[in-house]
Motif scaffolding. Structure first.
Motif, mmCIF file in Angstrom:
data_model
loop_
_atom_site.group_PDB
_atom_site.id
_atom_site.type_symbol
_atom_site.label_atom_id
_atom_site.label_comp_id
_atom_site.label_asym_id
_atom_site.label_seq_id
_atom_site.Cartn_x
_atom_site.Cartn_y
_atom_site.Cartn_z
ATOM 1 N N PHE A 379 0.669 -1.529 0.119
ATOM 2 C CA PHE A 379 0.229 -0.286 -0.307
ATOM 3 C C PHE A 379 0.790 0.869 0.310
ATOM 4 O O PHE A 379 1.941 1.210 1.017
ATOM 5 C CB PHE A 379 -0.907 -0.214 1.454
ATOM 6 N N ASP A 380 0.149 2.293 -1.068
ATOM 7 C CA ASP A 380 1.581 3.223 -0.240
ATOM 8 C C ASP A 380 0.244 4.874 -0.300
ATOM 9 O O ASP A 380 -0.704 4.909 -1.467
ATOM 10 C CB ASP A 380 1.669 3.770 -2.461
ATOM 11 N N PHE A 381 -0.145 5.012 0.603
ATOM 12 C CA PHE A 381 -0.809 5.859 1.586
ATOM 13 C C PHE A 381 -0.210 7.385 0.969
ATOM 14 O O PHE A 381 0.704 7.616 1.420
ATOM 15 C CB PHE A 381 -1.607 5.408 3.025
ATOM 16 N N GLN A 382 -1.750 8.129 0.611
ATOM 17 C CA GLN A 382 -1.278 10.083 0.132
ATOM 18 C C GLN A 382 -2.425 10.512 0.762
ATOM 19 O O GLN A 382 -3.145 9.803 0.434
ATOM 20 C CB GLN A 382 -0.604 9.718 -1.168
ATOM 21 N N LYS A 383 -2.111 11.876 0.771
ATOM 22 C CA LYS A 383 -3.010 12.616 1.428
ATOM 23 C C LYS A 383 -3.599 12.899 -0.129
ATOM 24 O O LYS A 383 -2.791 13.914 -0.700
ATOM 25 C CB LYS A 383 -2.842 13.732 2.564
ATOM 26 N N GLN A 387 -12.421 12.560 -4.764
ATOM 27 C CA GLN A 387 -12.900 13.087 -6.073
ATOM 28 C C GLN A 387 -12.278 12.026 -7.152
ATOM 29 O O GLN A 387 -12.692 11.806 -8.172
ATOM 30 C CB GLN A 387 -12.698 14.457 -5.786
ATOM 31 N N LYS A 388 -10.884 11.654 -7.005
ATOM 32 C CA LYS A 388 -9.904 11.466 -7.457
ATOM 33 C C LYS A 388 -10.500 9.589 -7.999
ATOM 34 O O LYS A 388 -10.000 9.200 -9.280
ATOM 35 C CB LYS A 388 -8.379 11.307 -7.176
ATOM 36 N N VAL A 389 -10.881 9.196 -6.938
ATOM 37 C CA VAL A 389 -11.128 7.680 -7.381
ATOM 38 C C VAL A 389 -12.262 7.645 -7.630
ATOM 39 O O VAL A 389 -12.412 6.486 -9.147
ATOM 40 C CB VAL A 389 -10.888 7.274 -5.760
ATOM 41 N N ILE A 390 -13.285 8.616 -7.676
ATOM 42 C CA ILE A 390 -14.627 8.867 -8.692
ATOM 43 C C ILE A 390 -14.779 8.910 -10.097
ATOM 44 O O ILE A 390 -15.020 7.897 -10.739
ATOM 45 C CB ILE A 390 -15.061 9.676 -7.881
ATOM 46 N N ASP A 391 -13.360 9.721 -10.165
ATOM 47 C CA ASP A 391 -13.381 10.290 -11.506
ATOM 48 C C ASP A 391 -12.714 8.547 -12.487
ATOM 49 O O ASP A 391 -13.675 8.575 -13.388
ATOM 50 C CB ASP A 391 -12.466 11.383 -12.087
ATOM 51 N N GLU A 418 -9.316 15.976 1.736
ATOM 52 C CA GLU A 418 -8.438 14.991 1.466
ATOM 53 C C GLU A 418 -8.489 14.020 2.450
ATOM 54 O O GLU A 418 -8.536 14.681 4.093
ATOM 55 C CB GLU A 418 -7.352 15.474 1.514
ATOM 56 N N VAL A 419 -8.060 12.523 2.029
ATOM 57 C CA VAL A 419 -8.408 11.194 2.640
ATOM 58 C C VAL A 419 -6.716 10.446 2.633
ATOM 59 O O VAL A 419 -6.025 10.896 1.434
ATOM 60 C CB VAL A 419 -8.863 10.698 2.085
ATOM 61 N N TYR A 420 -6.611 10.059 3.398
ATOM 62 C CA TYR A 420 -5.339 9.289 3.512
ATOM 63 C C TYR A 420 -5.461 7.884 2.233
ATOM 64 O O TYR A 420 -6.203 7.404 3.734
ATOM 65 C CB TYR A 420 -4.897 9.222 4.713
ATOM 66 N N PHE A 421 -5.608 7.568 1.380
ATOM 67 C CA PHE A 421 -5.580 6.080 1.100
ATOM 68 C C PHE A 421 -4.630 6.094 0.095
ATOM 69 O O PHE A 421 -3.767 6.932 -0.810
ATOM 70 C CB PHE A 421 -7.065 6.335 0.542
ATOM 71 N N ASP A 422 -4.599 5.286 -0.657
ATOM 72 C CA ASP A 422 -4.277 4.279 -1.297
ATOM 73 C C ASP A 422 -4.119 4.638 -2.435
ATOM 74 O O ASP A 422 -6.121 3.697 -3.126
ATOM 75 C CB ASP A 422 -3.423 2.798 -1.633
ATOM 76 N N LYS A 423 -4.608 5.585 -3.598
ATOM 77 C CA LYS A 423 -5.223 5.559 -4.533
ATOM 78 C C LYS A 423 -5.784 4.118 -5.513
ATOM 79 O O LYS A 423 -6.956 3.961 -5.943
ATOM 80 C CB LYS A 423 -4.327 6.791 -5.801
ATOM 81 N N GLU A 424 -4.696 3.695 -6.316
ATOM 82 C CA GLU A 424 -4.712 2.666 -6.800
ATOM 83 C C GLU A 424 -5.285 1.629 -6.483
ATOM 84 O O GLU A 424 -6.543 0.784 -6.891
ATOM 85 C CB GLU A 424 -3.825 1.663 -7.154
#
Length: 535
Positions: A379-383, A387-391, A418-424
């Motif tokens: 996992f690569d957690f970034q803040k 909305q980027k995930v939805i798009d 903004e949330v800390y998560f792994d976008k992929e």
């Protein structure tokens, strides 16, 4: 000088002792299984319970109709026991050697009693079997207590022999019942621990003594009620090294009091893995008796799961390279790199390309499951803004939504934090959930995505108008390779791995996921993500 008790007083005290003893026996005999079979007058098996099948390894179809003596080393001794029960019309008990289906010799105690119809005609026998192998090795403190209690009652009987002729019969019955209870407890091949109503260690069987290394000196130790008597509270009583993991309670658990844990115990040269159930024991009138911890050995199942996961990982890695090669070869031909194709050739190759893509997705799912189970699912957690995930998700699925003529409605705040998560990984979560919603929602149906935020969490709900999940299948949700029966009938594509992967990703983000569904009315999947960075 102490006042000498009258015979009447001694009689009353003895009766009270007997009542206490009978209650003690009843407490331990209400919740433990016992192998039992029913036998007809010619000593052939009519019926056998699950515990009987588990001990002998013979299924009902194999044992029913067979002569009971066939599973004992000395048939004639069994026949003598049954005849004694028939002649004396009382319980006849003997020790015999049982031969299981695997030819294993087991030292058992059998208890036989006759069966009669409503006219008191003899119609066969009831036979119960208790494994006393461990009992012979380990009697421990409980046996000493039985002996001491027996001696006290015997002394009372001698002092009151002229006026207590019926006390002897009661004492013998109590002793026999207590011996049966002890044999039942001792016959368990896995540990059993009993805490009394004061939360003190009152009883443990020989398996608990050997496998957990609980000692007689630990009896009467008080156990904390924290987390429903978690095994973590037994540190200092369980003397072998052990590690405890909580198992989340799911649908269909034993009862409302059940609490499941998984414990790994260092035993001899290896590890034993047990699922531990904690159950509150109650009398028929509802009075609380104490707490029982029952251990189920899952070592073999865990080993099989590990080997299966290793096989899946190796197979998936071996398949990935040739599948990728096939994909690009077909893609080059479809793009015209090898010459112009006819319409028919184009259609055939397109179908082949689509089938190859499905296999690649399955292989990728298998690899993801393997990485999750091996703890290598990075996992690569970034803040970032959710909305980027939805798009990204809608960009991948937009064509499919349009093709199925579905209405997609998104409700969310104007500005998402903004949330800390792994976008992929989160795109993988959203895509899996939305892909299911699209797949199982009929044309012109509606899918809703609702996003809410509070001070600690971001909440996502995805609701569809699909076929829903049958109630009987819902307890298997989030398990590997599970597909609902109605989904299989629809013949939609799917590996049954998506929700398993989704649940693991959400939990790695310190979030929670819930799925509610009603067959024919649709499904709602909701999950939460903490706003702060997971530890």
């Amino acid at each position: 000088m102490a006042e000498k008790k009258s015979i009447k007083d001694e009689l009353e005290e003895t009766k009270e002792d007997l009542a206490d003893l009978e209650k003690y026996i009843e407490e331990f005999s209400t919740f433990l299984p016992l192998p039992v079979c029913t036998v007809n007058p010619v000593k052939r098996v009519i019926d056998a319970n699950k515990a009987f099948e588990a001990m002998t390894h013979y299924g009902s179809a194999e044992i029913v109709g067979e002569f009971l003596g066939n599973i004992f080393l000395k048939k004639e001794k069994l026949e003598e026991t049954l005849e004694r029960a028939k002649l004396k019309k009382e319980i006849a008990t003997d020790e015999l050697v049982l031969i299981s289906k695997q030819k294993k010799e087991i030292l058992v105690r059998i208890s036989a009693s006759i069966r009669q119809d409503e006219f008191d005609n003899f119609i066969g026998y009831f036979v119960s079997i208790t494994d006393i192998t461990e009992t012979k090795k380990f009697q421990g403190k409980l046996e000493e207590e039985v002996k001491a209690r027996t001696k006290e009652l015997d002394d009372s009987r001698k002092s009151l022999i002229n006026i207590l002729e019926d006390v002897e019969d009661e004492r013998n019955k109590a002793e026999e019942e207590k011996e049966k209870t002890l044999a039942l407890i001792s016959s368990f091949s896995t540990p059993v621990i009993f805490l009394n109503s004061q939360n003190k260690l009152a009883l443990f069987n020989p398996s608990a003594r050997e496998i957990l290394n609980i000692k007689d000196g630990d009896l009467d130790a008080e156990i904390s009620e924290n987390n429903n008597f978690s095994l973590n509270n037994f540190t200092g009583i369980i003397h072998n090294k052990f590690k405890v993991e909580k198992i989340e309670k799911g649908r269909g658990d034993i009862d409302e009091y059940a609490n499941l844990e998984e414990v790994t115990v260092k035993y001899r040269e290896g590890d034993r893995i047990y699922k531990v159930t904690t159950v509150k024991a109650k009398e028929k009138d509802g009075d609380y008796l104490g707490t029982v911890k029952i251990f189920y050995d899952t070592t073999r199942e865990k080993t099989i799961d590990r080997l299966k996961s290793e096989f899946i990982s190796i197979a998936a890695h071996q398949l990935r390279t040739p599948l990728s090669a096939i994909k690009w070869v077909i893609k080059m031909i479809l793009d015209g790199d090898a010459g112009k194709l006819t319409v028919e050739q184009q259609e055939l190759l397109s179908k082949g390309y689509a089938s190859n893509e499905r296999i690649i997705r399955l292989v990728n799912d298998l690899l993801n499951v393997s990485r999750i189970e091996e703890g290598k699912f990075g996992f690569d957690f970034q803040k970032e803004n959710f909305q980027k995930v939805i798009d990204a998700t809608l960009g991948n699925l937009e064509n499919l939504i349009v093709k199925n003529h579905l209405q997609l409605e998104i409700k969310k705040p104007k500005r998402l934090p903004e949330v800390y998560f792994d976008k992929e990984r989160m795109v993988m979560v959203m895509q899996n959930i939305l892909d299911n919603a699209i797949k199982y929602t009929p044309e012109y149906g509606k899918i809703e995505i609702k996003i809410e935020v509070d001070k600690q969490f971001l909440y996502v709900k995805i609701k569809d108008q699909g076929v829903g999940i049958p109630k009987k299948d819902q307890e298997k949700l989030f398990t590997k390779f599970f597909r609902a029966t109605n989904a299989v009938r629809l013949e939609t594509e799917g590996s049954g791995l998506g929700l398993f992967i989704v649940k693991n990703i959400i939990e790695r983000h310190n979030g929670k996921i819930i799925l509610t569904s009603e067959e024919g009315k649709g499904t709602e999947v909701s999950f939460s993500l903490p706003l702060n960075k997971p530890q």
